[in-house]
Design an enzyme around this catalytic site. Sequence first.
Site, PDB file in Angstrom:
ATOM      1  N   GLU A 175       0.823  -1.218   0.000  1.00 29.26           N
ATOM      2  CA  GLU A 175       0.000   0.000   0.000  1.00 29.26           C
ATOM      3  C   GLU A 175       0.852   1.262   0.000  1.00 29.26           C
ATOM      4  O   GLU A 175       1.268   1.732   1.051  1.00 29.26           O
ATOM      5  CB  GLU A 175      -0.932   0.019   1.221  1.00 29.26           C
ATOM      6  CG  GLU A 175      -1.817   1.268   1.242  1.00 29.26           C
ATOM      7  CD  GLU A 175      -2.767   1.358   2.439  1.00 29.26           C
ATOM      8  OE1 GLU A 175      -2.652   0.529   3.356  1.00 29.26           O
ATOM      9  OE2 GLU A 175      -3.590   2.269   2.446  1.00 29.26           O
ATOM     10  N   LYS A 217      -2.483  -1.892  -3.198  1.00 30.15           N
ATOM     11  CA  LYS A 217      -3.537  -1.037  -2.617  1.00 30.15           C
ATOM     12  C   LYS A 217      -3.147   0.424  -2.822  1.00 30.15           C
ATOM     13  O   LYS A 217      -2.452   1.010  -2.004  1.00 30.15           O
ATOM     14  CB  LYS A 217      -3.684  -1.368  -1.134  1.00 30.15           C
ATOM     15  CG  LYS A 217      -4.686  -0.482  -0.401  1.00 30.15           C
ATOM     16  CD  LYS A 217      -5.113  -1.087   0.928  1.00 30.15           C
ATOM     17  CE  LYS A 217      -5.979  -0.102   1.702  1.00 30.15           C
ATOM     18  NZ  LYS A 217      -6.656  -0.710   2.851  1.00 30.15           N
TER      19      LYS A 217
HETATM   20  P1  13P Z   1      -9.385   4.270   4.134  1.00 31.78           P
HETATM   21  O1  13P Z   1     -10.220   3.527   3.142  1.00 31.78           O
HETATM   22  O2  13P Z   1     -10.196   4.857   5.281  1.00 31.78           O
HETATM   23  O3  13P Z   1      -8.448   5.250   3.500  1.00 31.78           O
HETATM   24  O4  13P Z   1      -8.479   3.189   4.865  1.00 31.78           O
HETATM   25  C1  13P Z   1      -7.847   2.241   4.108  1.00 31.78           C
HETATM   26  C2  13P Z   1      -6.612   1.840   4.775  1.00 31.78           C
HETATM   27  O5  13P Z   1      -6.457   0.685   5.108  1.00 31.78           O
HETATM   28  C3  13P Z   1      -5.553   2.824   5.006  1.00 31.78           C
HETATM   29  O6  13P Z   1      -4.364   2.184   5.327  1.00 31.78           O
END
Ligand code: 13P
Length: 335
Positions: A175, A217
């Site tokens: 991510e 992500k």
């Molecule tokens: P949000 O969808 O609230 O941005 O959170 C996703 C997430 O896992 C952030 O690390």
Amino acid sequence: MSELNTIALKVLSNGKGILAADESTATMTKRLDSVSVPSTPENRLSFRETLFSSSSMSECIGGVILYDETIKQQTSNKKNIPDLLQSVNSIPGIKVDTGAKSLAGSPNEKVTEGLDGLRDRLKEYYKLGARFTKWRGVYNITKDHPSKLAVHSNAHALARYAALVQECNMVPIVEPEVLMDGNHSAEDCFKKTSEVIKKCFEELILHKIDLTGVILKPNMILAGSESDNKINGDEVAKLTVECLKSSVPSEVPGVAFLSGGQSEIESTENLNLINTVNDTNFIMSYSYGRALQQSALKHWAKNISDIEGTQKVFNHRAKMNTLAAQGKWSKELEN
Ligand code: 13P
């Protein structure tokens, strides 16, 4: 097909997405404070157990990202949380980074920590039932940021994390989140996000990651939250798909977007538009935290024993996003 690829596909196939319920205790306390509920281990569990027992889980939520506290908790009738998730056909996942800290050498930027002792923690989480993991790198856009140092340091950490996770037979969610905060343009977001993602894959390849067993992500391509030049959903979708097409190797099976501060409806609508123009082989689904939980949390806070009412609100959002992940959502379905 590798075992890791099978897990990644199980999490994301048929419009299924991920519930990101991995808020750290500090973040969850902020969320609960905002609805005036005391942040106790019991209340944090109660809200999460309510969501995990919802009827939409087996149809919509292929995986749940848990926090260390939650993966070790038991439900009110003494079931381990990972067992509850498995019983509704949802794969347990776990956040394994220990947070973004000030980056030495560029103190206004952040680098994510958590590599020390990670191999042993992963073994423990595997035994507890986790089959995928998450690590979030975070980048802000300003005139000078993200710097080359931040882009490089976070990509390197993400790759070392991913290598350890695959060694332990779990799927790493990679991510790299380029934040919405600021007044930058969508073009800036496109450029910076492309640079960040490309660097991540350069490092992942260097660390010999099996790309068929990775879930990316990313953020969607948006203008900054304080920008006067917002773009519409069609443009968000077009730029997001273009960015991923040119930055993500084709072996990667799927992308699960974060919501990043977009409203619930905006997150759903943009995901739907992305899927209507998606001409790649990547599955494009969701891994939402706030955009799946916000309304449910508000409802729950009014009466924490109204389990059915809270689940109804959550089921609706889960179903809307699962339709959007197949390009089958429309605004009328929200009513
Ligand atoms: P949000 O969808 O609230 O941005 O959170 C996703 C997430 O896992 C952030 O690390």
